[in-house]
Design a protein around this motif. Sequence first.
Motif, PDB file in Angstrom:
ATOM      1  N   GLY A  11     -10.441 -11.592 -11.214  1.00 49.65           N
ATOM      2  CA  GLY A  11     -10.017 -10.012 -11.137  1.00 49.65           C
ATOM      3  C   GLY A  11      -8.670  -9.895 -10.904  1.00 49.65           C
ATOM      4  O   GLY A  11      -8.104  -8.901 -10.534  1.00 49.65           O
ATOM      5  N   SER A  12      -7.771 -10.955 -11.175  1.00 49.00           N
ATOM      6  CA  SER A  12      -6.218 -10.704 -10.482  1.00 49.00           C
ATOM      7  C   SER A  12      -5.597  -9.813 -11.571  1.00 49.00           C
ATOM      8  O   SER A  12      -4.385  -9.408 -11.431  1.00 49.00           O
ATOM      9  N   GLN A  13      -6.100  -9.710 -12.856  1.00 49.06           N
ATOM     10  CA  GLN A  13      -5.293  -8.712 -14.035  1.00 49.06           C
ATOM     11  C   GLN A  13      -5.114  -7.412 -13.276  1.00 49.06           C
ATOM     12  O   GLN A  13      -3.975  -6.953 -13.365  1.00 49.06           O
ATOM     13  N   ASN A  14      -5.946  -6.678 -12.604  1.00 53.48           N
ATOM     14  CA  ASN A  14      -5.762  -5.407 -11.969  1.00 53.48           C
ATOM     15  C   ASN A  14      -6.049  -5.301 -10.567  1.00 53.48           C
ATOM     16  O   ASN A  14      -6.024  -4.026 -10.296  1.00 53.48           O
ATOM     17  N   ALA A  15      -6.050  -6.358  -9.969  1.00 52.08           N
ATOM     18  CA  ALA A  15      -6.112  -6.175  -8.599  1.00 52.08           C
ATOM     19  C   ALA A  15      -4.890  -5.816  -7.890  1.00 52.08           C
ATOM     20  O   ALA A  15      -3.714  -6.517  -8.391  1.00 52.08           O
ATOM     21  N   PRO A  16      -4.843  -4.706  -7.053  1.00 49.02           N
ATOM     22  CA  PRO A  16      -3.523  -4.435  -6.109  1.00 49.02           C
ATOM     23  C   PRO A  16      -3.299  -5.651  -5.379  1.00 49.02           C
ATOM     24  O   PRO A  16      -4.086  -6.370  -4.909  1.00 49.02           O
ATOM     25  N   PRO A  17      -1.748  -5.571  -5.242  1.00 52.38           N
ATOM     26  CA  PRO A  17      -1.427  -6.679  -4.210  1.00 52.38           C
ATOM     27  C   PRO A  17      -2.115  -6.444  -2.603  1.00 52.38           C
ATOM     28  O   PRO A  17      -2.086  -5.484  -2.612  1.00 52.38           O
ATOM     29  N   ALA A  18      -2.241  -7.712  -2.313  1.00 56.93           N
ATOM     30  CA  ALA A  18      -2.823  -7.618  -0.857  1.00 56.93           C
ATOM     31  C   ALA A  18      -1.596  -6.948   0.168  1.00 56.93           C
ATOM     32  O   ALA A  18      -0.507  -7.347  -0.160  1.00 56.93           O
ATOM     33  N   LEU A  19      -1.987  -6.473   1.074  1.00 59.79           N
ATOM     34  CA  LEU A  19      -1.121  -5.986   2.023  1.00 59.79           C
ATOM     35  C   LEU A  19      -0.629  -7.083   2.912  1.00 59.79           C
ATOM     36  O   LEU A  19      -1.513  -7.952   3.184  1.00 59.79           O
ATOM     37  N   PRO A  20       0.512  -7.247   3.274  1.00 57.10           N
ATOM     38  CA  PRO A  20       0.933  -8.111   4.230  1.00 57.10           C
ATOM     39  C   PRO A  20       0.717  -8.069   5.453  1.00 57.10           C
ATOM     40  O   PRO A  20       1.655  -8.130   6.272  1.00 57.10           O
ATOM     41  N   LEU A  21      -0.513  -7.909   5.833  1.00 52.87           N
ATOM     42  CA  LEU A  21      -0.719  -7.195   7.219  1.00 52.87           C
ATOM     43  C   LEU A  21      -2.356  -8.172   7.738  1.00 52.87           C
ATOM     44  O   LEU A  21      -3.287  -8.229   6.645  1.00 52.87           O
ATOM     45  N   ALA A  22      -2.180  -8.394   9.005  1.00 48.80           N
ATOM     46  CA  ALA A  22      -3.387  -9.139   9.599  1.00 48.80           C
ATOM     47  C   ALA A  22      -3.571  -8.377  10.880  1.00 48.80           C
ATOM     48  O   ALA A  22      -2.655  -7.927  11.590  1.00 48.80           O
ATOM     49  N   VAL A 105      -0.827  -6.200  15.147  1.00 46.41           N
ATOM     50  CA  VAL A 105      -0.856  -6.663  13.729  1.00 46.41           C
ATOM     51  C   VAL A 105       0.244  -7.622  13.807  1.00 46.41           C
ATOM     52  O   VAL A 105       1.326  -7.787  14.300  1.00 46.41           O
ATOM     53  N   THR A 106       0.259  -8.541  12.799  1.00 44.67           N
ATOM     54  CA  THR A 106       0.958  -9.417  12.219  1.00 44.67           C
ATOM     55  C   THR A 106       1.493  -9.072  10.822  1.00 44.67           C
ATOM     56  O   THR A 106       0.533  -9.120   9.907  1.00 44.67           O
ATOM     57  N   LEU A 107       2.546  -8.921  10.592  1.00 47.59           N
ATOM     58  CA  LEU A 107       3.117  -8.804   9.012  1.00 47.59           C
ATOM     59  C   LEU A 107       3.458  -9.910   8.577  1.00 47.59           C
ATOM     60  O   LEU A 107       4.215 -10.859   8.991  1.00 47.59           O
ATOM     61  N   GLY A 108       3.041  -9.929   7.423  1.00 47.32           N
ATOM     62  CA  GLY A 108       3.543 -11.358   6.513  1.00 47.32           C
ATOM     63  C   GLY A 108       5.067 -11.013   5.810  1.00 47.32           C
ATOM     64  O   GLY A 108       5.876 -10.463   6.661  1.00 47.32           O
ATOM     65  N   ASN A 109       5.064 -11.343   4.994  1.00 46.70           N
ATOM     66  CA  ASN A 109       6.625 -11.318   4.353  1.00 46.70           C
ATOM     67  C   ASN A 109       6.510  -9.907   3.519  1.00 46.70           C
ATOM     68  O   ASN A 109       6.762  -9.738   2.325  1.00 46.70           O
ATOM     69  N   ALA A 110       6.688  -8.931   4.278  1.00 48.18           N
ATOM     70  CA  ALA A 110       6.534  -7.477   3.904  1.00 48.18           C
ATOM     71  C   ALA A 110       8.080  -7.290   3.729  1.00 48.18           C
ATOM     72  O   ALA A 110       9.012  -7.447   4.599  1.00 48.18           O
ATOM     73  N   PRO A 111       8.350  -6.713   2.517  1.00 47.66           N
ATOM     74  CA  PRO A 111       9.752  -6.059   2.539  1.00 47.66           C
ATOM     75  C   PRO A 111      10.188  -5.317   3.273  1.00 47.66           C
ATOM     76  O   PRO A 111       9.553  -4.380   3.963  1.00 47.66           O
ATOM     77  N   GLU A 112      11.564  -5.279   3.970  1.00 44.05           N
ATOM     78  CA  GLU A 112      11.972  -4.695   5.022  1.00 44.05           C
ATOM     79  C   GLU A 112      11.869  -2.912   4.687  1.00 44.05           C
ATOM     80  O   GLU A 112      11.487  -2.338   5.875  1.00 44.05           O
ATOM     81  N   ASP A 113      11.727  -2.571   3.811  1.00 41.88           N
ATOM     82  CA  ASP A 113      11.577  -0.968   3.596  1.00 41.88           C
ATOM     83  C   ASP A 113      10.150  -0.686   3.659  1.00 41.88           C
ATOM     84  O   ASP A 113       9.765   0.540   3.502  1.00 41.88           O
ATOM     85  N   LEU A 114       9.247  -1.570   3.584  1.00 37.76           N
ATOM     86  CA  LEU A 114       7.800  -1.330   3.621  1.00 37.76           C
ATOM     87  C   LEU A 114       7.189  -1.577   5.251  1.00 37.76           C
ATOM     88  O   LEU A 114       6.157  -0.902   5.454  1.00 37.76           O
ATOM     89  N   ILE A 115       8.108  -2.015   6.161  1.00 36.93           N
ATOM     90  CA  ILE A 115       7.382  -2.224   7.429  1.00 36.93           C
ATOM     91  C   ILE A 115       7.126  -0.899   8.061  1.00 36.93           C
ATOM     92  O   ILE A 115       6.100  -0.803   8.664  1.00 36.93           O
ATOM     93  N   GLU A 116       7.799  -0.151   8.085  1.00 35.41           N
ATOM     94  CA  GLU A 116       7.873   1.275   8.831  1.00 35.41           C
ATOM     95  C   GLU A 116       6.381   1.904   8.074  1.00 35.41           C
ATOM     96  O   GLU A 116       5.762   2.345   8.836  1.00 35.41           O
ATOM     97  N   PRO A 117       6.283   2.208   6.881  1.00 30.91           N
ATOM     98  CA  PRO A 117       5.275   2.812   6.375  1.00 30.91           C
ATOM     99  C   PRO A 117       4.073   2.027   6.576  1.00 30.91           C
ATOM    100  O   PRO A 117       2.740   2.540   6.868  1.00 30.91           O
ATOM    101  N   ILE A 118       4.065   0.747   6.648  1.00 27.89           N
ATOM    102  CA  ILE A 118       2.735  -0.176   7.153  1.00 27.89           C
ATOM    103  C   ILE A 118       2.301   0.386   8.316  1.00 27.89           C
ATOM    104  O   ILE A 118       1.187   0.269   8.468  1.00 27.89           O
ATOM    105  N   LEU A 119       3.234   0.143   9.268  1.00 20.04           N
ATOM    106  CA  LEU A 119       2.983   0.254  10.713  1.00 20.04           C
ATOM    107  C   LEU A 119       2.800   1.740  11.115  1.00 20.04           C
ATOM    108  O   LEU A 119       1.594   1.830  11.874  1.00 20.04           O
ATOM    109  N   LEU A 120       3.426   2.633  10.324  1.00 20.66           N
ATOM    110  CA  LEU A 120       2.891   4.057  10.809  1.00 20.66           C
ATOM    111  C   LEU A 120       1.852   4.985   9.798  1.00 20.66           C
ATOM    112  O   LEU A 120       1.718   6.089  10.271  1.00 20.66           O
ATOM    113  N   VAL A 121       1.699   4.245   8.934  1.00 18.99           N
ATOM    114  CA  VAL A 121       0.842   5.082   7.992  1.00 18.99           C
ATOM    115  C   VAL A 121      -0.569   4.132   7.666  1.00 18.99           C
ATOM    116  O   VAL A 121      -1.730   4.393   7.816  1.00 18.99           O
ATOM    117  N   GLU A 122      -0.269   2.825   7.294  1.00 16.28           N
ATOM    118  CA  GLU A 122      -1.320   1.989   6.918  1.00 16.28           C
ATOM    119  C   GLU A 122      -2.188   1.616   7.953  1.00 16.28           C
ATOM    120  O   GLU A 122      -3.539   1.577   7.866  1.00 16.28           O
TER     121      GLU A 122
END
Length: 172
Positions: A11-22, A105-122
Amino acid sequence: MSDTTQFPADGSQNAPPALPLAINVQYIKDLSFEVPSGAEIFATLRANPQISVNIDVQANRLPPEQPVFEVVLSIKTEAVEAPEKEGAAPGRAVFVAELAYAAVVTLGNAPEDLIEPILLVEVPRLIFPYVRNIISEVTRDGGFPPVVLQPIDFVALWQAKRSSFPQTAGNA
């Protein structure tokens, strides 16, 4: 006519990328429920109270130089007696429920510009169902109809918070 498009079995064709988040753990950091007028409010309350809800989200890095964060979703729900006449001031406080619900939470290799929205939105979006349940249960157990929080637009909340603080170049 048949569809001959083939996709990989995984199912990798259309699967969205996994969040770099645990999410390591989630817990009640602080919980308070008060009925300021005590038993008197149950005898004198004549109409449904007016309920207000205030929401805040905070994120803090736990160990320095580690991608581990504590995200706290704070909800304050206040109910006051409805005014007796149109335009009159609200009456007494019926109840106040305050909850600070946290997730580590532990963030994986999240791009720097996505850290804030992951923490404050997701993360708040993921823990909100637990917060809604706790607020509902505590108000019901306090002797009142349960307060069922409506879904929250955490993107709009984050954007409003960002616009209220001046940003300097290079700071998130």
